[in-house]
Design an enzyme around this catalytic site. Sequence first.
Site, short mmCIF file in Angstrom:
data_model
loop_
_atom_site.label_atom_id
_atom_site.label_comp_id
_atom_site.label_asym_id
_atom_site.label_seq_id
_atom_site.Cartn_x
_atom_site.Cartn_y
_atom_site.Cartn_z
N SER A 1 48.80 38.28 41.09
CA SER A 1 47.63 38.68 40.30
C SER A 1 47.75 40.09 39.75
O SER A 1 46.82 40.58 39.10
CB SER A 1 46.38 38.58 41.17
OG SER A 1 46.55 39.36 42.33
N GLY B 1 36.09 38.96 35.74
CA GLY B 1 35.84 40.11 34.88
C GLY B 1 34.69 39.93 33.92
O GLY B 1 33.95 40.89 33.63
N ARG C 1 42.89 37.11 26.04
CA ARG C 1 41.74 37.44 26.91
C ARG C 1 41.98 38.76 27.64
O ARG C 1 43.05 39.03 28.17
CB ARG C 1 41.53 36.32 27.91
CG ARG C 1 40.32 36.51 28.84
CD ARG C 1 40.71 37.14 30.16
NE ARG C 1 39.58 37.19 31.09
CZ ARG C 1 39.60 37.86 32.24
NH1 ARG C 1 40.68 38.53 32.61
NH2 ARG C 1 38.55 37.89 33.03
N VAL C 2 40.96 39.59 27.67
CA VAL C 2 40.98 40.84 28.43
C VAL C 2 39.77 40.83 29.35
O VAL C 2 38.68 40.42 28.94
CB VAL C 2 40.93 42.06 27.48
CG1 VAL C 2 40.73 43.35 28.26
CG2 VAL C 2 42.21 42.13 26.64
N GLY C 3 39.95 41.27 30.58
CA GLY C 3 38.85 41.28 31.54
C GLY C 3 38.21 42.64 31.68
O GLY C 3 38.25 43.49 30.78
N ASP C 4 37.63 42.86 32.83
CA ASP C 4 36.91 44.10 33.09
C ASP C 4 37.82 45.27 33.47
O ASP C 4 37.47 46.43 33.29
CB ASP C 4 35.92 43.89 34.25
CG ASP C 4 36.63 43.51 35.54
OD1 ASP C 4 37.49 42.59 35.50
OD2 ASP C 4 36.37 44.13 36.59
N THR D 1 42.18 41.64 41.56
CA THR D 1 42.59 42.91 40.98
C THR D 1 42.79 43.91 42.10
O THR D 1 42.03 43.91 43.05
CB THR D 1 41.45 43.42 40.07
OG1 THR D 1 41.23 42.45 39.05
CG2 THR D 1 41.76 44.76 39.47
N THR E 1 45.77 44.72 37.01
CA THR E 1 45.66 43.27 37.20
C THR E 1 46.43 42.52 36.12
O THR E 1 46.67 43.05 35.02
CB THR E 1 44.17 42.85 37.13
OG1 THR E 1 44.04 41.48 37.51
CG2 THR E 1 43.60 43.03 35.74
N THR F 1 36.52 43.85 41.50
CA THR F 1 37.49 42.76 41.47
C THR F 1 36.71 41.47 41.28
O THR F 1 35.50 41.43 41.48
CB THR F 1 38.32 42.72 42.77
OG1 THR F 1 39.33 41.70 42.66
CG2 THR F 1 37.47 42.42 43.97
N GLY F 2 37.40 40.43 40.85
CA GLY F 2 36.72 39.15 40.65
C GLY F 2 36.65 38.78 39.19
O GLY F 2 37.44 39.27 38.37
N1 GLY Z 1 38.89 41.38 37.38
C1 GLY Z 1 40.05 40.99 36.71
C2 GLY Z 1 39.85 40.13 35.56
O1 GLY Z 1 38.87 39.42 35.47
O2 GLY Z 1 40.70 40.11 34.70
#
Ligand code: GLY
Length: 337
Positions: free
Chosen positions: A94, A250, A224-227, A196, A214, A247-248
Site C-alpha cells: 500500500s 481518502g 484517482r488521487v486520495g487524501d 497509508t 501511499t 489513513t483509510g
Molecule cells: N488514504 C489513502 C487513499 O485513500 O488514497
Amino acid sequence: MNRRKFIKNSALTGAGLAVGNSLISCEEKASKTNETSATITESNSKANLPLVIATWHVKEATAKAMGILQAGGNALDAVEQGCRIEEANEKGQSVGKGGLPDRDGNVTLDACIMDKHGNCGSVVYLQNITHAVSVARKVMEDTPHVMLAGEGAKQFAISSGFEPEDLLTEASKNAWKKWKVEAKYKPIINIENHDTIGMLAIDKNGDLSGACTTSGLAYKMGGRVGDSPIIGSGLFVDNEIGACVATGLGEEVLKTVGSFLVVELMRQGKSPQQACEEAILRIVNKPNSNFKDFQVGYIAVNKQGETGSYAIHQWFSMTKFQDGVNEQIQSNFYNKV
Ligand code: GLY
C-alpha cells in the site's frame, strides 16, 4: 493484528482493509453516537520528548525516526526517513515499491510532508519513483510550489537525482491479474485494500513535523488521487497547536478535510483523542453514511506531546515510540456492533 495480516485476512475474506469481514456482516446500524462517545477510552499520555507516532504497525519506521531524533536530529528529517522505510519495503502493498496498482496496472504514489514553519510539499500520481515522500520534500524545499503531479512530478524527481524504477513487483502484478478476472470498472470498496503510512514527530526542541505516503486505493480508476497528498486532508501540522495524519478511504477524509479539522479541534481545546473522535463522528454521522463499508483512522499529537488515535472500525493501530518504548497501540473505534 498488524496491518499486513489485516490486508491478507481482508483479501482472503473478500473484504478490503477498509473494513473487516465481521464488521461488514453486521446488519444493525450503529446508532449509539452518544453512548459510544461516553465509553471511549482516552489514550493520551504526557510527553517526554522526543516522540514519534505512525499509523499502523510500523516499528521499524518509528525506530528509524526515533534514531534521528535521539541523535539530536529534527522532526522533519525523522518523519521523512521513517516513511522511507515503508516505501522501500516491497512486502507492503500500500506504500511505495510493491504498492498495488490502479486498474490499468500502473502504480501511482501520493505523498506529502509539512514542517514546523507550515511549509509543505506534495506529489500526486507519481510513477516510477519509490521515495515519494522525499520528492515531496524536494518540492517543498527546492520549488516555489506546494504540489507537483504526474509526469511533471516524475521529471522533477529525475532531475533532482531520483532513479526511475518499475514499482510493480511480481506479487502486486499477480494480485492485480487476479483482481482483473472479475473486475468491474466501478470501484468496489470491499476489495480495495489499502492503508497509508502517516508519521508525526516532535523533536527535542518541541517542534513538530509530519509526513504521509501511499499508493492509494488498490485498483483505483486511472488518475484517482486520495487524501494523502492533500494538505489539510491527509496531513496537517501547526507547530503552535499540534498535528494529525489520516489513513483509510481518502474520499471520506477529503470530504471532511479531516486532518485540518482535528488540528482545529485541538486549537479549540480538545485533546488529540477527543479531536480524532469528533472527526470520525463527522464522517459516520452524515445522513446516509455507509460507514460500515469503509475504514478511516486518525492519529494526532498536540504541542504538549499528548497523543490520540481513533478509527471507524476495529483493527486500526498506531505505533508510538517514546521514552525508549516502541509499541503498537490498538486504536479505539466507533463501530462496536
Ligand atoms: N488514504 C489513502 C487513499 O485513500 O488514497
